[in-house]
Write a protein that holds these residues in place. Structure first.
Motif, PDB file in Angstrom:
ATOM      1  N   GLU A  40       0.836  -1.198   0.000  1.00 56.61           N
ATOM      2  CA  GLU A  40       0.000   0.000   0.000  1.00 56.61           C
ATOM      3  C   GLU A  40       0.873   1.251   0.000  1.00 56.61           C
ATOM      4  O   GLU A  40       1.884   1.320   0.669  1.00 56.61           O
ATOM      5  CB  GLU A  40      -0.929  -0.010   1.214  1.00 56.61           C
ATOM      6  CG  GLU A  40      -1.980  -1.110   1.173  1.00 56.61           C
ATOM      7  CD  GLU A  40      -2.805  -1.189   2.443  1.00 56.61           C
ATOM      8  OE1 GLU A  40      -2.553  -0.381   3.356  1.00 56.61           O
ATOM      9  OE2 GLU A  40      -3.689  -2.059   2.526  1.00 56.61           O
ATOM     10  N   ARG A  41       0.480   2.215  -0.790  1.00 57.20           N
ATOM     11  CA  ARG A  41       1.164   3.506  -0.936  1.00 57.20           C
ATOM     12  C   ARG A  41       2.468   3.407  -1.718  1.00 57.20           C
ATOM     13  O   ARG A  41       3.208   4.387  -1.821  1.00 57.20           O
ATOM     14  CB  ARG A  41       1.422   4.168   0.437  1.00 57.20           C
ATOM     15  CG  ARG A  41       0.156   4.490   1.211  1.00 57.20           C
ATOM     16  CD  ARG A  41       0.435   4.972   2.616  1.00 57.20           C
ATOM     17  NE  ARG A  41       1.013   3.901   3.435  1.00 57.20           N
ATOM     18  CZ  ARG A  41       0.295   2.971   4.070  1.00 57.20           C
ATOM     19  NH1 ARG A  41      -1.016   2.986   3.991  1.00 57.20           N
ATOM     20  NH2 ARG A  41       0.887   2.044   4.790  1.00 57.20           N
ATOM     21  N   ASP A  44       5.348   2.817  -7.131  1.00 54.20           N
ATOM     22  CA  ASP A  44       5.652   2.102  -8.374  1.00 54.20           C
ATOM     23  C   ASP A  44       4.503   1.211  -8.843  1.00 54.20           C
ATOM     24  O   ASP A  44       4.561   0.674  -9.952  1.00 54.20           O
ATOM     25  CB  ASP A  44       6.910   1.241  -8.185  1.00 54.20           C
ATOM     26  CG  ASP A  44       8.142   2.076  -7.899  1.00 54.20           C
ATOM     27  OD1 ASP A  44       8.288   3.151  -8.506  1.00 54.20           O
ATOM     28  OD2 ASP A  44       8.953   1.652  -7.046  1.00 54.20           O
ATOM     29  N   ILE A  45       3.479   1.053  -8.016  1.00 50.46           N
ATOM     30  CA  ILE A  45       2.396   0.117  -8.320  1.00 50.46           C
ATOM     31  C   ILE A  45       1.146   0.862  -8.753  1.00 50.46           C
ATOM     32  O   ILE A  45       0.688   1.797  -8.080  1.00 50.46           O
ATOM     33  CB  ILE A  45       2.090  -0.778  -7.106  1.00 50.46           C
ATOM     34  CG1 ILE A  45       3.316  -1.620  -6.749  1.00 50.46           C
ATOM     35  CG2 ILE A  45       0.900  -1.684  -7.383  1.00 50.46           C
ATOM     36  CD1 ILE A  45       3.134  -2.475  -5.513  1.00 50.46           C
ATOM     37  N   ASN A  46       0.588   0.428  -9.871  1.00 55.61           N
ATOM     38  CA  ASN A  46      -0.649   1.008 -10.387  1.00 55.61           C
ATOM     39  C   ASN A  46      -1.871   0.394  -9.703  1.00 55.61           C
ATOM     40  O   ASN A  46      -2.793   1.092  -9.293  1.00 55.61           O
ATOM     41  CB  ASN A  46      -0.717   0.791 -11.897  1.00 55.61           C
ATOM     42  CG  ASN A  46      -2.005   1.278 -12.513  1.00 55.61           C
ATOM     43  OD1 ASN A  46      -2.329   2.455 -12.406  1.00 55.61           O
ATOM     44  ND2 ASN A  46      -2.756   0.384 -13.142  1.00 55.61           N
ATOM     45  N   LYS A 142      16.646   0.097  -3.217  1.00 59.64           N
ATOM     46  CA  LYS A 142      16.327  -0.431  -1.903  1.00 59.64           C
ATOM     47  C   LYS A 142      14.875  -0.925  -1.874  1.00 59.64           C
ATOM     48  O   LYS A 142      14.077  -0.603  -2.751  1.00 59.64           O
ATOM     49  CB  LYS A 142      16.531   0.641  -0.832  1.00 59.64           C
ATOM     50  CG  LYS A 142      17.980   1.079  -0.667  1.00 59.64           C
ATOM     51  CD  LYS A 142      18.098   2.129   0.435  1.00 59.64           C
ATOM     52  CE  LYS A 142      19.545   2.561   0.635  1.00 59.64           C
ATOM     53  NZ  LYS A 142      19.668   3.575   1.718  1.00 59.64           N
ATOM     54  N   MET A 143      14.549  -1.678  -0.845  1.00 65.13           N
ATOM     55  CA  MET A 143      13.163  -2.079  -0.655  1.00 65.13           C
ATOM     56  C   MET A 143      12.310  -0.852  -0.330  1.00 65.13           C
ATOM     57  O   MET A 143      12.790   0.092   0.314  1.00 65.13           O
ATOM     58  CB  MET A 143      13.052  -3.110   0.472  1.00 65.13           C
ATOM     59  CG  MET A 143      13.647  -4.459   0.125  1.00 65.13           C
ATOM     60  SD  MET A 143      13.432  -5.706   1.423  1.00 65.13           S
ATOM     61  CE  MET A 143      14.627  -5.159   2.649  1.00 65.13           C
ATOM     62  N   THR A 144      11.077  -0.874  -0.795  1.00 67.54           N
ATOM     63  CA  THR A 144      10.176   0.258  -0.614  1.00 67.54           C
ATOM     64  C   THR A 144       9.048  -0.117   0.332  1.00 67.54           C
ATOM     65  O   THR A 144       8.320  -1.085   0.099  1.00 67.54           O
ATOM     66  CB  THR A 144       9.563   0.703  -1.956  1.00 67.54           C
ATOM     67  OG1 THR A 144      10.617   1.060  -2.863  1.00 67.54           O
ATOM     68  CG2 THR A 144       8.641   1.894  -1.762  1.00 67.54           C
TER      69      THR A 144
END
Length: 330
Positions: A40-41, A44-46, A142-144
Protein backbone atom coordinates in the motif's frame (compact mmCIF):
# COMPACT_ATOMS: atom_id res chain seq x y z
CA UNK A 1 1.89 -13.90 -6.66
CA UNK A 2 3.41 -13.44 -3.20
CA UNK A 3 1.85 -14.57 0.06
CA UNK A 4 4.52 -14.00 2.72
CA UNK A 5 5.56 -10.62 4.11
CA UNK A 6 9.27 -11.04 3.38
CA UNK A 7 8.74 -12.52 -0.09
CA UNK A 8 6.49 -9.58 -0.94
CA UNK A 9 8.78 -6.89 0.40
CA UNK A 10 11.92 -8.20 -1.32
CA UNK A 11 10.11 -7.84 -4.66
CA UNK A 12 9.77 -4.06 -4.33
CA UNK A 13 13.28 -3.21 -5.65
CA UNK A 14 12.33 -5.04 -8.86
CA UNK A 15 9.36 -2.69 -9.29
CA UNK A 16 11.61 0.35 -8.81
CA UNK A 17 14.12 -1.04 -11.31
CA UNK A 18 11.40 -1.61 -13.90
CA UNK A 19 10.14 1.96 -13.50
CA UNK A 20 13.68 3.29 -13.77
CA UNK A 21 14.32 1.34 -16.98
CA UNK A 22 10.81 1.78 -18.42
CA UNK A 23 9.41 5.02 -17.04
CA UNK A 24 6.06 4.67 -18.81
CA UNK A 25 5.41 1.16 -17.49
CA UNK A 26 2.19 0.44 -15.60
CA UNK A 27 2.87 -2.20 -12.96
CA UNK A 28 0.12 -4.24 -11.33
CA UNK A 29 0.87 -6.69 -8.51
CA UNK A 30 -0.88 -9.90 -7.49
CA UNK A 31 -0.46 -10.72 -3.79
CA UNK A 32 -2.16 -12.51 -0.97
CA UNK A 33 -3.67 -10.70 2.00
CA UNK A 34 -2.34 -9.70 4.53
CA UNK A 35 1.07 -9.50 2.81
CA UNK A 36 -0.56 -7.17 0.27
CA UNK A 37 -0.67 -4.45 2.95
CA UNK A 38 3.10 -4.07 2.56
CA UNK A 39 2.51 -2.70 -0.95
CA UNK A 40 0.00 0.00 0.00
CA UNK A 41 1.16 3.51 -0.94
CA UNK A 42 4.00 2.09 -3.08
CA UNK A 43 4.45 4.70 -5.85
CA UNK A 44 5.65 2.10 -8.37
CA UNK A 45 2.40 0.12 -8.32
CA UNK A 46 -0.65 1.01 -10.39
CA UNK A 47 -3.04 -1.64 -8.98
CA UNK A 48 -2.88 -4.42 -6.38
CA UNK A 49 -4.85 -7.61 -7.01
CA UNK A 50 -5.56 -9.51 -3.80
CA UNK A 51 -5.96 -13.14 -4.81
CA UNK A 52 -7.70 -14.33 -1.65
CA UNK A 53 -10.14 -11.40 -1.55
CA UNK A 54 -11.14 -11.17 -5.21
CA UNK A 55 -13.70 -13.51 -6.83
CA UNK A 56 -11.90 -15.87 -9.17
CA UNK A 57 -13.86 -15.07 -12.32
CA UNK A 58 -13.55 -11.32 -11.71
CA UNK A 59 -9.79 -11.67 -11.21
CA UNK A 60 -9.32 -13.63 -14.44
CA UNK A 61 -11.54 -11.24 -16.38
CA UNK A 62 -9.66 -8.15 -15.22
CA UNK A 63 -6.27 -9.66 -15.98
CA UNK A 64 -7.37 -10.83 -19.44
CA UNK A 65 -8.76 -7.41 -20.25
CA UNK A 66 -5.50 -5.68 -19.35
CA UNK A 67 -3.61 -7.53 -22.14
CA UNK A 68 -0.28 -7.28 -20.35
CA UNK A 69 2.95 -7.11 -22.35
CA UNK A 70 4.76 -9.12 -19.65
CA UNK A 71 3.68 -11.20 -16.69
CA UNK A 72 6.42 -12.07 -14.21
CA UNK A 73 5.33 -14.93 -11.97
CA UNK A 74 7.90 -14.52 -9.22
CA UNK A 75 6.64 -17.43 -7.11
CA UNK A 76 4.82 -19.80 -9.49
CA UNK A 77 2.06 -22.05 -8.21
CA UNK A 78 -0.54 -24.10 -10.05
CA UNK A 79 -3.06 -21.31 -9.48
CA UNK A 80 -0.81 -18.50 -10.76
CA UNK A 81 0.24 -20.65 -13.73
CA UNK A 82 -3.44 -21.00 -14.62
CA UNK A 83 -3.87 -17.24 -14.38
CA UNK A 84 -0.92 -16.80 -16.73
CA UNK A 85 -2.36 -19.36 -19.16
CA UNK A 86 -5.68 -17.49 -19.28
CA UNK A 87 -4.16 -14.00 -19.35
CA UNK A 88 -3.70 -13.53 -23.12
CA UNK A 89 -0.18 -12.29 -22.31
CA UNK A 90 2.45 -13.35 -24.85
CA UNK A 91 5.47 -12.95 -22.54
CA UNK A 92 5.08 -15.08 -19.42
CA UNK A 93 8.18 -15.24 -17.21
CA UNK A 94 8.78 -17.95 -14.62
CA UNK A 95 10.47 -16.93 -11.37
CA UNK A 96 11.51 -18.84 -8.26
CA UNK A 97 10.83 -22.58 -8.00
CA UNK A 98 12.08 -25.43 -5.81
CA UNK A 99 11.90 -28.10 -8.52
CA UNK A 100 10.62 -28.24 -12.12
CA UNK A 101 6.88 -28.82 -12.53
CA UNK A 102 4.81 -29.83 -15.52
CA UNK A 103 2.85 -26.57 -15.38
CA UNK A 104 6.09 -24.59 -15.87
CA UNK A 105 5.61 -25.24 -19.60
CA UNK A 106 3.02 -22.46 -19.52
CA UNK A 107 5.85 -19.93 -19.18
CA UNK A 108 7.53 -19.24 -22.49
CA UNK A 109 10.40 -17.32 -20.83
CA UNK A 110 12.25 -19.38 -18.21
CA UNK A 111 15.46 -17.63 -17.11
CA UNK A 112 17.96 -19.45 -14.91
CA UNK A 113 16.81 -18.21 -11.51
CA UNK A 114 19.37 -20.31 -9.66
CA UNK A 115 22.30 -18.71 -11.45
CA UNK A 116 21.76 -15.90 -8.91
CA UNK A 117 21.15 -18.21 -5.92
CA UNK A 118 23.88 -16.70 -3.71
CA UNK A 119 22.63 -13.16 -4.30
CA UNK A 120 20.74 -11.10 -1.70
CA UNK A 121 17.06 -11.76 -2.40
CA UNK A 122 15.97 -8.17 -3.24
CA UNK A 123 18.79 -7.97 -5.81
CA UNK A 124 18.23 -11.49 -7.12
CA UNK A 125 14.72 -10.59 -8.28
CA UNK A 126 16.37 -8.07 -10.60
CA UNK A 127 19.48 -10.00 -11.66
CA UNK A 128 17.62 -13.01 -13.02
CA UNK A 129 15.78 -10.68 -15.42
CA UNK A 130 18.93 -9.04 -16.81
CA UNK A 131 18.90 -9.33 -20.57
CA UNK A 132 15.10 -9.64 -20.57
CA UNK A 133 13.77 -6.48 -18.92
CA UNK A 134 17.07 -4.79 -18.08
CA UNK A 135 20.58 -4.24 -19.20
CA UNK A 136 23.17 -5.09 -16.54
CA UNK A 137 22.11 -3.37 -13.32
CA UNK A 138 24.92 -1.56 -11.51
CA UNK A 139 23.03 -0.02 -8.59
CA UNK A 140 20.21 -1.93 -6.96
CA UNK A 141 17.23 -0.01 -5.56
CA UNK A 142 16.33 -0.43 -1.90
CA UNK A 143 13.16 -2.08 -0.65
CA UNK A 144 10.18 0.26 -0.61
CA UNK A 145 7.81 0.51 2.34
CA UNK A 146 5.82 3.71 2.69
CA UNK A 147 4.47 4.56 6.14
CA UNK A 148 0.95 6.02 6.49
CA UNK A 149 0.43 9.78 6.26
CA UNK A 150 -0.63 9.97 9.92
CA UNK A 151 2.63 8.40 11.16
CA UNK A 152 3.36 11.37 13.44
CA UNK A 153 0.02 10.93 15.23
CA UNK A 154 0.70 7.18 15.55
CA UNK A 155 4.11 7.91 17.05
CA UNK A 156 2.69 10.44 19.50
CA UNK A 157 0.08 7.95 20.72
CA UNK A 158 2.65 5.14 20.97
CA UNK A 159 5.07 7.26 23.00
CA UNK A 160 2.28 8.38 25.32
CA UNK A 161 0.95 4.85 25.87
CA UNK A 162 4.36 3.46 26.84
CA UNK A 163 5.63 6.60 28.60
CA UNK A 164 8.56 7.00 26.22
CA UNK A 165 10.92 9.97 26.37
CA UNK A 166 13.70 11.03 24.01
CA UNK A 167 16.25 9.48 26.40
CA UNK A 168 14.85 5.97 26.14
CA UNK A 169 16.41 3.21 24.06
CA UNK A 170 13.68 1.37 22.17
CA UNK A 171 14.69 -2.22 21.44
CA UNK A 172 12.47 -4.61 19.51
CA UNK A 173 12.48 -8.39 19.89
CA UNK A 174 11.10 -10.34 16.90
CA UNK A 175 11.15 -14.00 18.01
CA UNK A 176 8.60 -15.57 15.68
CA UNK A 177 9.70 -17.35 12.51
CA UNK A 178 7.92 -19.32 9.81
CA UNK A 179 9.47 -22.55 11.16
CA UNK A 180 10.42 -23.61 14.72
CA UNK A 181 14.05 -24.00 13.61
CA UNK A 182 14.18 -20.27 13.04
CA UNK A 183 12.99 -19.52 16.58
CA UNK A 184 15.60 -18.94 19.27
CA UNK A 185 14.48 -20.48 22.61
CA UNK A 186 12.36 -18.33 24.92
CA UNK A 187 14.93 -18.83 27.71
CA UNK A 188 17.64 -17.29 25.52
CA UNK A 189 15.49 -14.25 24.78
CA UNK A 190 14.78 -13.96 28.51
CA UNK A 191 18.48 -13.97 29.33
CA UNK A 192 19.15 -11.35 26.64
CA UNK A 193 16.44 -9.14 28.17
CA UNK A 194 18.04 -9.53 31.61
CA UNK A 195 21.44 -8.48 30.26
CA UNK A 196 19.91 -5.42 28.59
CA UNK A 197 18.08 -4.36 31.75
CA UNK A 198 21.21 -4.90 33.87
CA UNK A 199 23.22 -2.56 31.65
CA UNK A 200 20.68 0.09 30.67
CA UNK A 201 18.17 -0.16 33.55
CA UNK A 202 14.95 1.79 32.95
CA UNK A 203 16.49 3.68 30.04
CA UNK A 204 15.81 0.63 27.87
CA UNK A 205 12.30 -0.31 26.83
CA UNK A 206 11.90 -3.68 25.13
CA UNK A 207 9.01 -4.40 22.77
CA UNK A 208 8.18 -7.96 21.75
CA UNK A 209 6.50 -8.19 18.35
CA UNK A 210 4.62 -11.45 18.03
CA UNK A 211 1.16 -12.46 16.82
CA UNK A 212 -1.72 -13.70 18.95
CA UNK A 213 -0.63 -17.33 18.57
CA UNK A 214 2.71 -16.55 20.17
CA UNK A 215 1.55 -14.84 23.36
CA UNK A 216 2.55 -17.71 25.66
CA UNK A 217 6.01 -17.80 24.07
CA UNK A 218 6.32 -14.03 24.56
CA UNK A 219 5.43 -14.30 28.25
CA UNK A 220 8.15 -16.91 28.73
CA UNK A 221 10.62 -14.43 27.24
CA UNK A 222 9.97 -11.88 30.00
CA UNK A 223 12.01 -11.83 33.21
CA UNK A 224 9.98 -11.61 36.43
CA UNK A 225 9.22 -8.24 37.99
CA UNK A 226 10.52 -6.27 35.01
CA UNK A 227 8.22 -3.40 34.10
CA UNK A 228 9.86 -2.09 30.95
CA UNK A 229 9.08 -5.02 28.62
CA UNK A 230 5.93 -4.69 26.51
CA UNK A 231 4.01 -6.79 24.00
CA UNK A 232 2.20 -4.37 21.65
CA UNK A 233 -0.88 -5.67 19.87
CA UNK A 234 -0.65 -4.88 16.15
CA UNK A 235 -3.93 -5.06 14.26
CA UNK A 236 -2.36 -4.96 10.79
CA UNK A 237 0.94 -4.65 8.96
CA UNK A 238 0.66 -0.88 8.69
CA UNK A 239 0.55 -0.63 12.47
CA UNK A 240 3.39 -3.14 12.86
CA UNK A 241 5.55 -1.24 10.35
CA UNK A 242 4.83 2.04 12.13
CA UNK A 243 5.87 0.64 15.51
CA UNK A 244 9.01 -0.94 14.05
CA UNK A 245 10.01 2.43 12.59
CA UNK A 246 10.22 3.92 16.11
CA UNK A 247 12.89 1.49 17.31
CA UNK A 248 16.57 2.21 17.88
CA UNK A 249 17.37 -1.44 17.19
CA UNK A 250 15.55 -4.67 16.33
CA UNK A 251 16.86 -8.08 17.40
CA UNK A 252 15.14 -10.53 15.11
CA UNK A 253 15.07 -14.00 13.67
CA UNK A 254 15.07 -14.40 9.88
CA UNK A 255 11.47 -13.45 9.16
CA UNK A 256 9.34 -10.92 7.31
CA UNK A 257 9.43 -8.38 10.13
CA UNK A 258 13.21 -8.28 9.79
CA UNK A 259 12.80 -7.12 6.17
CA UNK A 260 10.32 -4.47 7.35
CA UNK A 261 12.98 -3.10 9.71
CA UNK A 262 15.63 -3.11 6.97
CA UNK A 263 13.30 -1.38 4.54
CA UNK A 264 12.65 1.30 7.18
CA UNK A 265 16.39 1.71 7.83
CA UNK A 266 16.06 0.50 11.43
CA UNK A 267 19.32 -1.16 12.63
CA UNK A 268 18.99 -4.92 13.04
CA UNK A 269 20.72 -7.91 14.58
CA UNK A 270 19.56 -11.12 12.92
CA UNK A 271 19.72 -14.46 14.70
CA UNK A 272 20.58 -16.67 11.72
CA UNK A 273 20.06 -20.43 11.98
CA UNK A 274 18.99 -22.60 9.03
CA UNK A 275 18.53 -20.00 6.30
CA UNK A 276 21.28 -18.84 3.95
CA UNK A 277 22.53 -15.34 4.89
CA UNK A 278 23.81 -14.79 1.35
CA UNK A 279 20.19 -14.80 0.24
CA UNK A 280 18.42 -13.23 3.21
CA UNK A 281 20.90 -10.79 4.76
CA UNK A 282 22.42 -7.57 3.37
CA UNK A 283 26.09 -8.40 3.77
CA UNK A 284 28.64 -5.70 4.44
CA UNK A 285 26.13 -3.26 5.96
CA UNK A 286 27.20 -2.29 9.52
CA UNK A 287 23.62 -1.28 10.37
CA UNK A 288 22.44 -4.83 9.77
CA UNK A 289 24.46 -7.53 11.48
CA UNK A 290 23.93 -11.22 12.05
CA UNK A 291 24.90 -13.59 14.83
CA UNK A 292 25.02 -17.37 14.67
CA UNK A 293 26.20 -20.30 16.72
CA UNK A 294 29.90 -20.82 16.10
CA UNK A 295 31.79 -23.86 14.83
CA UNK A 296 28.90 -25.79 13.25
CA UNK A 297 29.36 -27.59 9.94
CA UNK A 298 25.57 -27.75 9.52
CA UNK A 299 24.94 -24.00 9.92
CA UNK A 300 22.68 -22.40 7.26
CA UNK A 301 21.73 -25.87 6.04
CA UNK A 302 18.31 -24.82 4.62
CA UNK A 303 16.90 -28.03 6.10
CA UNK A 304 14.17 -28.65 8.65
CA UNK A 305 15.14 -32.09 9.93
CA UNK A 306 16.44 -31.27 13.44
CA UNK A 307 14.44 -31.22 16.66
CA UNK A 308 14.05 -27.51 17.60
CA UNK A 309 14.59 -28.39 21.27
CA UNK A 310 18.09 -29.76 20.61
CA UNK A 311 19.10 -28.12 17.31
CA UNK A 312 22.73 -26.92 17.71
CA UNK A 313 22.16 -23.74 15.71
CA UNK A 314 19.57 -22.70 18.32
CA UNK A 315 20.83 -24.02 21.66
CA UNK A 316 24.52 -23.25 21.01
CA UNK A 317 23.90 -19.55 20.32
CA UNK A 318 24.55 -17.82 23.62
CA UNK A 319 22.66 -14.67 24.65
CA UNK A 320 25.95 -13.07 25.66
CA UNK A 321 27.11 -13.14 22.03
CA UNK A 322 23.96 -11.36 20.90
CA UNK A 323 24.25 -8.89 23.78
CA UNK A 324 27.84 -8.00 22.88
CA UNK A 325 26.76 -7.21 19.33
CA UNK A 326 23.87 -5.15 20.66
CA UNK A 327 26.07 -3.02 22.93
CA UNK A 328 28.46 -2.42 20.04
CA UNK A 329 25.58 -1.03 17.96
CA UNK A 330 23.88 1.16 20.55
Amino acid sequence: MTKKIGDTLVCTPLLSAIKEEHSNADIDFLAKYPASEILERNPDINKIYIINKTPWLKLISEIRNKRYDFIIDLYPTEKTALICALSKCENKIRGYFLRPKLYHRIYNIRPDYYATNQTYAPNRQIKFLEGILFKKVKTFPKMTLILPPDIHDIKKAFFKKYNISSDNLLIGFVPQGSHPLKMWPAESWKRLAELIIQKYSTKAKIFIFIDKNGQDFAKRMCPRDVKNIFIPQCENLTQLSSYISFLNLAVTVCTGTKHIAIALDVPTITIQTITNPNTWHPSGNPKHRLVSAQGLDCLYCDKTICNPVTAPCLVNLKPELVFNELTNML
